[in-house]
Design an enzyme around this catalytic site. Sequence first.
Site, mmCIF file in Angstrom:
data_model
loop_
_atom_site.group_PDB
_atom_site.id
_atom_site.type_symbol
_atom_site.label_atom_id
_atom_site.label_comp_id
_atom_site.label_asym_id
_atom_site.label_seq_id
_atom_site.Cartn_x
_atom_site.Cartn_y
_atom_site.Cartn_z
ATOM 1 N N HIS A 1 0.761 -1.282 -0.055
ATOM 2 C CA HIS A 1 0.112 -0.206 0.139
ATOM 3 C C HIS A 1 0.971 1.414 -0.079
ATOM 4 O O HIS A 1 1.865 1.425 0.791
ATOM 5 C CB HIS A 1 -0.765 -0.034 1.199
ATOM 6 C CG HIS A 1 -1.913 1.050 1.196
ATOM 7 N ND1 HIS A 1 -2.271 1.835 2.374
ATOM 8 C CD2 HIS A 1 -2.511 1.613 0.148
ATOM 9 C CE1 HIS A 1 -3.312 2.739 1.891
ATOM 10 N NE2 HIS A 1 -3.273 2.639 0.837
ATOM 11 N N ASP B 1 6.942 5.115 -21.354
ATOM 12 C CA ASP B 1 7.293 4.942 -22.727
ATOM 13 C C ASP B 1 8.746 4.611 -22.870
ATOM 14 O O ASP B 1 9.587 4.796 -21.940
ATOM 15 C CB ASP B 1 6.784 6.000 -23.645
ATOM 16 C CG ASP B 1 7.333 7.337 -23.270
ATOM 17 O OD1 ASP B 1 8.520 7.551 -22.897
ATOM 18 O OD2 ASP B 1 6.500 8.429 -23.414
ATOM 19 N N HIS C 1 5.355 17.605 -17.043
ATOM 20 C CA HIS C 1 6.059 16.603 -17.431
ATOM 21 C C HIS C 1 7.414 16.727 -16.303
ATOM 22 O O HIS C 1 7.804 15.653 -15.863
ATOM 23 C CB HIS C 1 6.568 16.470 -18.700
ATOM 24 C CG HIS C 1 7.265 15.177 -19.311
ATOM 25 N ND1 HIS C 1 6.773 14.168 -18.978
ATOM 26 C CD2 HIS C 1 8.569 15.033 -19.789
ATOM 27 C CE1 HIS C 1 7.559 13.106 -19.433
ATOM 28 N NE2 HIS C 1 8.865 13.683 -19.884
ATOM 29 N N TYR D 1 4.870 11.270 -23.949
ATOM 30 C CA TYR D 1 4.146 11.440 -22.831
ATOM 31 C C TYR D 1 3.190 10.042 -22.484
ATOM 32 O O TYR D 1 2.241 10.248 -21.684
ATOM 33 C CB TYR D 1 3.238 12.755 -22.954
ATOM 34 C CG TYR D 1 3.998 13.671 -23.137
ATOM 35 C CD1 TYR D 1 4.841 14.417 -22.108
ATOM 36 C CD2 TYR D 1 4.111 14.350 -24.467
ATOM 37 C CE1 TYR D 1 5.800 15.483 -22.366
ATOM 38 C CE2 TYR D 1 4.769 15.687 -24.539
ATOM 39 C CZ TYR D 1 5.721 15.843 -23.492
ATOM 40 O OH TYR D 1 6.520 17.136 -23.917
ATOM 41 N N ALA D 2 3.582 8.798 -22.908
ATOM 42 C CA ALA D 2 2.584 7.801 -22.377
ATOM 43 C C ALA D 2 3.532 7.219 -21.267
ATOM 44 O O ALA D 2 4.091 6.315 -21.061
ATOM 45 C CB ALA D 2 2.810 6.699 -23.682
ATOM 46 N N ASN D 3 3.083 8.003 -20.133
ATOM 47 C CA ASN D 3 3.703 7.683 -18.902
ATOM 48 C C ASN D 3 2.377 7.934 -17.747
ATOM 49 O O ASN D 3 1.927 8.780 -17.989
ATOM 50 C CB ASN D 3 4.729 8.605 -18.416
ATOM 51 C CG ASN D 3 5.878 8.688 -19.438
ATOM 52 O OD1 ASN D 3 6.579 7.493 -20.060
ATOM 53 N ND2 ASN D 3 6.026 9.808 -20.357
#
Length: 129
Positions: free
Chosen positions: A20, A28, A96, A118-120
């Site tokens: 947790h 990316d 970012h 920006y595929a994060n």
Amino acid sequence: MKRTGILNRHLAGALAELGHGHEVLVCDAGMPIPDGPRVVDLAFRAGVPAFAEVLEGLLAELVVEGATAAEEVRRANPQAAKLLDGRFPALDLVPHERLKELSAGARLVVRTGEARPYANVLLRCGVFF
């Protein structure tokens, strides 16, 4: 041998160690990976495996109580933005540069072969009860 779920032994083992509040960066191929977090690099070729495919597989195995992404995703990668908005109604958006700073605190980084910007996303683990 496992029958279903994540078969990659390094990734399956790393996921089993999460608790947790731990954070997982799914990124990316171009995201700078900070020193410190455990890294499972799944990148094979540009676009393989895709960010969406890896994210969906992780979400099938993890309890996630929150997620943070770069605000630039909305403009630069509408497909990733749509995926993130659909999976995380309360998605936190930060610049970012801030996401890169936050990623240093991740327990695990899962690098995909995604070649679109920006595929994060930084996932915060929850509990199942």
